[in-house]
Scaffold this motif. Structure first.
Motif, PDB file in Angstrom:
ATOM      1  N   ALA A 207       0.688  -1.496  -0.064  1.00 11.29           N
ATOM      2  CA  ALA A 207       0.317   0.062   0.301  1.00 11.29           C
ATOM      3  C   ALA A 207       0.730   1.350   0.178  1.00 11.29           C
ATOM      4  CB  ALA A 207      -1.244   0.163   1.141  1.00 11.29           C
ATOM      5  N   HIS A 208       1.740   1.441   0.862  1.00  8.93           N
ATOM      6  CA  HIS A 208       3.051   2.108   0.476  1.00  8.93           C
ATOM      7  C   HIS A 208       3.702   2.623  -0.491  1.00  8.93           C
ATOM      8  CE1 HIS A 208       2.328   3.565   5.265  1.00  8.93           C
ATOM      9  NE2 HIS A 208       2.804   1.895   4.992  1.00  8.93           N
ATOM     10  N   SER A 209       3.903   1.765  -0.874  1.00 12.19           N
ATOM     11  CA  SER A 209       5.053   1.581  -2.559  1.00 12.19           C
ATOM     12  C   SER A 209       3.923   2.124  -3.522  1.00 12.19           C
ATOM     13  CB  SER A 209       5.391   0.575  -3.081  1.00 12.19           C
ATOM     14  OG  SER A 209       4.706  -0.644  -3.608  1.00 12.19           O
ATOM     15  N   LYS A 210       2.849   2.408  -3.150  1.00  8.65           N
ATOM     16  CA  LYS A 210       1.530   2.114  -4.517  1.00  8.65           C
ATOM     17  C   LYS A 210       0.717   3.894  -4.477  1.00  8.65           C
ATOM     18  CE  LYS A 210       1.761  -1.375  -6.680  1.00  8.65           C
ATOM     19  NZ  LYS A 210       1.944  -1.305  -8.163  1.00  8.65           N
ATOM     20  N   LEU A 211       1.555   4.960  -3.314  1.00  9.48           N
ATOM     21  CA  LEU A 211       1.272   6.225  -3.610  1.00  9.48           C
ATOM     22  C   LEU A 211       2.358   6.470  -3.839  1.00  9.48           C
ATOM     23  CD1 LEU A 211       0.156   5.932   0.600  1.00  9.48           C
ATOM     24  CD2 LEU A 211      -1.615   5.805  -1.275  1.00  9.48           C
ATOM     25  N   ARG A 212       2.158   7.067  -4.829  1.00  7.34           N
ATOM     26  CA  ARG A 212       3.278   7.574  -5.359  1.00  7.34           C
ATOM     27  C   ARG A 212       2.089   7.967  -6.804  1.00  7.34           C
ATOM     28  NH1 ARG A 212       5.663   6.404  -1.602  1.00  7.34           N
ATOM     29  NH2 ARG A 212       7.424   5.445  -2.130  1.00  7.34           N
TER      30      ARG A 212
END
Length: 329
Positions: A207-212
């Motif tokens: 989830a963190h890695s996709k918040l871009r």
């Protein structure tokens, strides 16, 4: 039929792609969003709405590219009402990279990893018969419309990011009608853009890695999507190709049908809010990260598929650290 959006001074315009060199403006205010609303409200195909409003003049396509006037091919007047989401482990072969990221976190490596188990579910049940519900895909949220960078625009890399890697994908672009029915306006090339190092550390950080940021376009393909599509993804550094690889997409190369992916997204009532725009990424099977590529500031991603016209190109821009402080009222 393929459409683009662009800026004419401060005015949002939409145009029909006539050729690689020229586009024909459409006489309407409000861009693709307005066209799609007319089609939905009047019960007409989008192609007919476009054809009825075509202007007489042609404008130079390359000038729009050079002047950085291109926009994503579908936008909402209020970016907060555009939801950007996606599904992973949807393409045949796409599980290999993801599984390798966290295989060592499993108790027994000879057993299926969670990624391989999810992928297997898709292979076995991702293409159900019409009217039936198939296997749920992996799903993630990227942000609202403010996270979408225009074609040719720079993809921002936050200072806390561990990686800045491309993900060449197809995206479905949708508008929810007044009665809550989701309508697919068309398809576009997409660079879903993720932090693969963060995800590799622990896949629960997906989830963190996709918040871009991400990018879609420049062209919107209206109509049926070919079942088999072959494209190329590359990274250009200092004018030279650093990395290049072909990629396959379309339902013939996927474990899930598009209808199944759409069903499992729009089955949630909060994703059927009238007037909202949705940009949904369908997954990829090709990553430079899998070949140990580390991107740098100024690198340019290029993603192209002949069926979608001009390539989607975006340079990288690394940001400096900016402290965030939460203050009590």
């Amino acid at each position: 039929m393929r459409l683009i959006q662009y800026l004419d001074q401060d005015r949002l315009r939409v145009a029909l792609v006539e050729s690689a060199d020229a586009v024909r403006p459409i006489d309407i205010d409000g861009g693709t969003y307005a066209l799609a609303n007319i089609a939905i409200d009047s019960g007409q195909p989008l192609t007919r709405v476009v054809e009825a409003r075509l202007g007489d003049s042609l404008i130079d396509y390359q000038a729009l590219v050079d002047e950085r006037r291109l926009l994503p091919p579908l936008t909402h007047p209020d970016p907060a009402h555009c939801l950007v989401t996606g599904t992973g482990l949807t393409h045949l072969g796409s599980a290999d990279t993801r599984s390798a990221m966290h295989a060592k976190t499993q108790v027994k490596e000879e057993e299926l990893t969670d990624s391989m188990r999810m992928f297997k579910l898709g292979v076995e049940g991702g293409k159900p018969a019409t009217g039936e519900s198939g296997a749920q895909p992996e799903w993630f949220y990227k942000g609202d419309g403010d996270c979408i960078v225009a074609p040719e625009g720079a993809l921002p890399v936050p200072a806390f990011a561990e990686d800045a890697g491309e993900e060449p994908e197809l995206a479905g672009l949708y508008l929810v009608g007044a009665d809550g029915t989701p309508w697919r306006v068309g398809y576009a090339l997409g660079n879903e853009f993720s932090d693969h190092v963060t995800e590799r550390f622990n896949y629960l950080w997906l989830a963190h890695s996709k918040l871009r940021a991400c990018s879609v376009g420049p062209e919107l393909l209206v109509g049926e999507l070919p079942a088999h599509l072959e494209g190329v993804s590359r990274i250009v550094r200092d004018g030279e190709t650093l990395w290049e690889k072909p990629f396959l997409t379309g339902e013939a190369n996927m474990a899930h049908s598009l209808a199944n992916l759409e069903h499992h997204h729009f089955k949630y009532s909060n994703f059927r809010r009238p007037g909202d725009v949705h940009v949904h990424f369908f997954g990829t099977a090709t990553l430079s990260f899998a070949d140990d590529i580390q991107t740098r500031d100024g690198d340019r991603f290029e993603i192209e598929l002949p069926a979608f016209g001009r390539p989607l190109r975006n340079p990288l821009r690394f940001a400096e650290a900016a402290p965030v402080t939460v203050t009590t009222l």
